[in-house]
Design an enzyme around this catalytic site. Structure first.
Site, PDB file in Angstrom:
ATOM      1  N   PRO A  22       0.770  -1.056   0.241  1.00  0.00           N
ATOM      2  CA  PRO A  22      -0.165   0.096   0.329  1.00  0.00           C
ATOM      3  C   PRO A  22       0.568   1.062  -0.167  1.00  0.00           C
ATOM      4  O   PRO A  22       1.544   1.848   0.612  1.00  0.00           O
ATOM      5  CB  PRO A  22      -0.995  -0.284   1.167  1.00  0.00           C
ATOM      6  CG  PRO A  22      -0.397  -1.045   2.262  1.00  0.00           C
ATOM      7  CD  PRO A  22       0.671  -2.217   1.609  1.00  0.00           C
ATOM      8  N   ASN A  23       0.122   2.196  -0.752  1.00  0.00           N
ATOM      9  CA  ASN A  23       0.533   3.438  -0.740  1.00  0.00           C
ATOM     10  C   ASN A  23       2.311   3.202  -1.651  1.00  0.00           C
ATOM     11  O   ASN A  23       3.095   4.764  -1.997  1.00  0.00           O
ATOM     12  CB  ASN A  23       1.267   4.304   0.360  1.00  0.00           C
ATOM     13  CG  ASN A  23      -0.266   4.826   0.956  1.00  0.00           C
ATOM     14  OD1 ASN A  23      -0.996   5.126   0.900  1.00  0.00           O
ATOM     15  ND2 ASN A  23      -0.533   3.683   2.577  1.00  0.00           N
ATOM     16  N   ARG A  53       5.140  12.078  -3.533  1.00  0.00           N
ATOM     17  CA  ARG A  53       5.095  12.643  -2.145  1.00  0.00           C
ATOM     18  C   ARG A  53       6.274  12.558  -1.145  1.00  0.00           C
ATOM     19  O   ARG A  53       7.008  11.207  -1.372  1.00  0.00           O
ATOM     20  CB  ARG A  53       4.010  11.778  -1.593  1.00  0.00           C
ATOM     21  CG  ARG A  53       2.516  12.256  -2.317  1.00  0.00           C
ATOM     22  CD  ARG A  53       2.092  13.884  -2.424  1.00  0.00           C
ATOM     23  NE  ARG A  53       2.142  14.263  -1.455  1.00  0.00           N
ATOM     24  CZ  ARG A  53       1.060  14.163  -0.920  1.00  0.00           C
ATOM     25  NH1 ARG A  53      -0.063  13.771  -1.241  1.00  0.00           N
ATOM     26  NH2 ARG A  53       0.443  14.761   0.837  1.00  0.00           N
ATOM     27  N   TYR A  97      11.479   9.257   1.058  1.00  0.00           N
ATOM     28  CA  TYR A  97      11.404   7.803   0.263  1.00  0.00           C
ATOM     29  C   TYR A  97      11.767   7.709  -0.887  1.00  0.00           C
ATOM     30  O   TYR A  97      11.956   7.104  -2.516  1.00  0.00           O
ATOM     31  CB  TYR A  97       9.687   7.059  -0.393  1.00  0.00           C
ATOM     32  CG  TYR A  97       9.277   6.901   0.735  1.00  0.00           C
ATOM     33  CD1 TYR A  97       9.711   5.194   2.149  1.00  0.00           C
ATOM     34  CD2 TYR A  97       8.172   7.498   1.987  1.00  0.00           C
ATOM     35  CE1 TYR A  97       8.386   5.565   3.007  1.00  0.00           C
ATOM     36  CE2 TYR A  97       7.688   6.825   2.937  1.00  0.00           C
ATOM     37  CZ  TYR A  97       8.122   5.675   3.215  1.00  0.00           C
ATOM     38  OH  TYR A  97       7.121   5.504   4.642  1.00  0.00           O
ATOM     39  N   ASN A 105       7.845  -5.821  -0.124  1.00  0.00           N
ATOM     40  CA  ASN A 105       7.924  -4.710   0.439  1.00  0.00           C
ATOM     41  C   ASN A 105       6.359  -4.484   0.471  1.00  0.00           C
ATOM     42  O   ASN A 105       5.861  -3.749  -0.126  1.00  0.00           O
ATOM     43  CB  ASN A 105       8.604  -3.258  -0.686  1.00  0.00           C
ATOM     44  CG  ASN A 105       8.373  -2.282   0.421  1.00  0.00           C
ATOM     45  OD1 ASN A 105       7.830  -2.114   1.515  1.00  0.00           O
ATOM     46  ND2 ASN A 105       9.126  -0.814   0.343  1.00  0.00           N
ATOM     47  N   ALA A 133       3.005  -0.487   4.762  1.00  0.00           N
ATOM     48  CA  ALA A 133       2.291  -0.745   6.753  1.00  0.00           C
ATOM     49  C   ALA A 133       1.891  -2.141   7.176  1.00  0.00           C
ATOM     50  O   ALA A 133       1.910  -2.823   8.285  1.00  0.00           O
ATOM     51  CB  ALA A 133       1.519   0.192   6.275  1.00  0.00           C
ATOM     52  N   HIS A 177       3.988  -4.213   9.504  1.00  0.00           N
ATOM     53  CA  HIS A 177       3.788  -4.480  10.787  1.00  0.00           C
ATOM     54  C   HIS A 177       2.586  -4.790  11.511  1.00  0.00           C
ATOM     55  O   HIS A 177       2.067  -4.716  12.447  1.00  0.00           O
ATOM     56  CB  HIS A 177       3.665  -3.028  10.811  1.00  0.00           C
ATOM     57  CG  HIS A 177       5.032  -1.875  10.352  1.00  0.00           C
ATOM     58  ND1 HIS A 177       6.437  -2.509  10.806  1.00  0.00           N
ATOM     59  CD2 HIS A 177       4.903  -1.159   9.247  1.00  0.00           C
ATOM     60  CE1 HIS A 177       6.881  -2.081   9.730  1.00  0.00           C
ATOM     61  NE2 HIS A 177       6.224  -0.812   8.828  1.00  0.00           N
ATOM     62  N   ASP A 205       1.362 -15.245   7.139  1.00  0.00           N
ATOM     63  CA  ASP A 205       0.947 -16.993   7.007  1.00  0.00           C
ATOM     64  C   ASP A 205       1.338 -17.384   5.476  1.00  0.00           C
ATOM     65  O   ASP A 205       1.793 -18.504   5.220  1.00  0.00           O
ATOM     66  CB  ASP A 205      -0.564 -17.227   7.116  1.00  0.00           C
ATOM     67  CG  ASP A 205      -0.493 -17.017   8.968  1.00  0.00           C
ATOM     68  OD1 ASP A 205       0.606 -17.834   9.536  1.00  0.00           O
ATOM     69  OD2 ASP A 205      -1.791 -16.977   9.327  1.00  0.00           O
ATOM     70  N   GLU A 214      12.134  -9.669   2.229  1.00  0.00           N
ATOM     71  CA  GLU A 214      11.710  -8.550   2.304  1.00  0.00           C
ATOM     72  C   GLU A 214      12.758  -7.211   2.295  1.00  0.00           C
ATOM     73  O   GLU A 214      14.004  -6.942   3.176  1.00  0.00           O
ATOM     74  CB  GLU A 214      11.030  -7.916   4.308  1.00  0.00           C
ATOM     75  CG  GLU A 214      10.685  -7.287   4.695  1.00  0.00           C
ATOM     76  CD  GLU A 214      10.471  -7.493   6.551  1.00  0.00           C
ATOM     77  OE1 GLU A 214      11.297  -8.172   6.968  1.00  0.00           O
ATOM     78  OE2 GLU A 214       9.972  -7.017   7.098  1.00  0.00           O
ATOM     79  N   HIS A 238      13.042  -2.668   2.333  1.00  0.00           N
ATOM     80  CA  HIS A 238      11.664  -1.750   2.830  1.00  0.00           C
ATOM     81  C   HIS A 238      12.976  -0.560   2.884  1.00  0.00           C
ATOM     82  O   HIS A 238      13.785  -0.215   2.974  1.00  0.00           O
ATOM     83  CB  HIS A 238      12.066  -1.829   4.646  1.00  0.00           C
ATOM     84  CG  HIS A 238      10.855  -2.400   5.154  1.00  0.00           C
ATOM     85  ND1 HIS A 238       9.430  -2.576   4.577  1.00  0.00           N
ATOM     86  CD2 HIS A 238      11.098  -3.830   6.440  1.00  0.00           C
ATOM     87  CE1 HIS A 238       8.170  -3.509   5.300  1.00  0.00           C
ATOM     88  NE2 HIS A 238       9.966  -3.906   6.134  1.00  0.00           N
ATOM     89  N   ILE A 239      12.474   0.563   1.912  1.00  0.00           N
ATOM     90  CA  ILE A 239      12.955   1.789   1.499  1.00  0.00           C
ATOM     91  C   ILE A 239      13.999   2.429   2.559  1.00  0.00           C
ATOM     92  O   ILE A 239      15.003   2.534   2.250  1.00  0.00           O
ATOM     93  CB  ILE A 239      12.450   2.902   0.852  1.00  0.00           C
ATOM     94  CG1 ILE A 239      11.949   1.691  -0.423  1.00  0.00           C
ATOM     95  CG2 ILE A 239      12.971   4.057   0.169  1.00  0.00           C
ATOM     96  CD1 ILE A 239      10.467   1.883  -1.212  1.00  0.00           C
ATOM     97  N   SER A 240      13.032   2.878   3.575  1.00  0.00           N
ATOM     98  CA  SER A 240      13.468   3.812   4.654  1.00  0.00           C
ATOM     99  C   SER A 240      14.287   2.372   5.529  1.00  0.00           C
ATOM    100  O   SER A 240      13.876   1.506   6.100  1.00  0.00           O
ATOM    101  CB  SER A 240      12.769   4.384   5.391  1.00  0.00           C
ATOM    102  OG  SER A 240      11.648   4.008   5.739  1.00  0.00           O
ATOM    103  N   ARG A 289      13.034   5.229  12.675  1.00  0.00           N
ATOM    104  CA  ARG A 289      11.803   5.794  12.869  1.00  0.00           C
ATOM    105  C   ARG A 289      10.828   5.506  13.527  1.00  0.00           C
ATOM    106  O   ARG A 289      10.938   4.620  14.698  1.00  0.00           O
ATOM    107  CB  ARG A 289      10.902   5.364  11.349  1.00  0.00           C
ATOM    108  CG  ARG A 289      11.702   5.853  10.089  1.00  0.00           C
ATOM    109  CD  ARG A 289      10.817   5.235   8.821  1.00  0.00           C
ATOM    110  NE  ARG A 289      10.275   6.156   8.540  1.00  0.00           N
ATOM    111  CZ  ARG A 289       8.861   6.182   7.768  1.00  0.00           C
ATOM    112  NH1 ARG A 289       9.126   5.082   6.671  1.00  0.00           N
ATOM    113  NH2 ARG A 289       8.273   6.922   8.058  1.00  0.00           N
ATOM    114  N   ARG A 295       6.783   1.162  13.250  1.00  0.00           N
ATOM    115  CA  ARG A 295       7.690   0.282  12.038  1.00  0.00           C
ATOM    116  C   ARG A 295       8.177  -0.502  13.034  1.00  0.00           C
ATOM    117  O   ARG A 295       9.447  -1.036  11.638  1.00  0.00           O
ATOM    118  CB  ARG A 295       8.052   1.221  11.442  1.00  0.00           C
ATOM    119  CG  ARG A 295       6.994   2.038  11.392  1.00  0.00           C
ATOM    120  CD  ARG A 295       7.421   3.194   9.909  1.00  0.00           C
ATOM    121  NE  ARG A 295       6.179   4.451   9.771  1.00  0.00           N
ATOM    122  CZ  ARG A 295       5.721   4.550   9.011  1.00  0.00           C
ATOM    123  NH1 ARG A 295       5.488   3.776   8.312  1.00  0.00           N
ATOM    124  NH2 ARG A 295       4.967   5.683   9.018  1.00  0.00           N
TER     125      ARG A 295
END
Ligand code: CA2
Length: 144
Positions: free
Chosen positions: A9-10, A17, A22, A71, A74, A77, A84, A95, A97-99, A104, A108
């Site tokens: 998501p996002n 943005r 990011y 990725n 959210a 978390h 599963d 896995e 994650h960009i950040s 943070r 997170r």
């Protein structure tokens, strides 16, 4: 050799943005660069803002892809269902994650997914996706 990248998501907003967190590149632009960098790999990209769609994609590709770069945004978390799904498929999942999620907010800093993945790459920006693909090429370069 098929490697699937899944963004949650996002992440469709990348480059549009919050560039301070990011970066300023769209994923579509970066994905074009990856396809040039890895011409021998059948690279596929899938993005969804919906948890069930991400699970369906893991089920669809998870028994044939050489590896999956995930990725989950959210959902990382929050989602026992995604954890599963990763546990149910045979393809290895890295896995990304960009950040640097560990620098943070506290919420997170826990991932339901990490324990089901072969490894995690966090905080290296889009480079994390490239490193994950290189890992699959190096370590899973035989047929299942
Ligand atoms: O650092 C990552 O890659 C994250 O997975 C990104 C997620 C966040 O919830 C995770 O904790 C860490 C958020 C993705 C939101 O992406 C945006 C991109 C551009 C503009 C706004 C949001």
């Amino acid at each position: 050799m098929k490697i699937l990248i899944i963004n949650g998501p996002n992440l469709n907003l990348l480059g549009r943005r919050e560039p301070d967190i990011y970066g300023s590149r769209t994923f579509e632009d970066f994905f074009g660069e990856l396809k040039v960098a890895f011409p021998g790999v059948d690279l596929e990209y899938f993005q969804s803002n919906h948890e069930g769609a991400l699970i369906d994609k893991l089920h669809e590709a998870g028994f044939s892809a050489r590896g999956i770069v995930l990725n989950a945004g959210a959902y990382t978390h929050t989602s026992i269902a995604l954890a599963d799904a990763i546990g149910a498929i045979t393809a290895p999942v890295v896995e990304v994650h960009i950040s640097n999620v560990h620098r943070r907010e506290a919420f997170r800093q826990h991932s339901y997914l990490s324990a089901k993945c072969v490894g995690s790459i966090v905080g290296l920006g889009l480079e994390g996706y490239r490193l994950a693909i290189t890992y699959f090429i190096t370590h899973y370069n035989t047929r299942f």
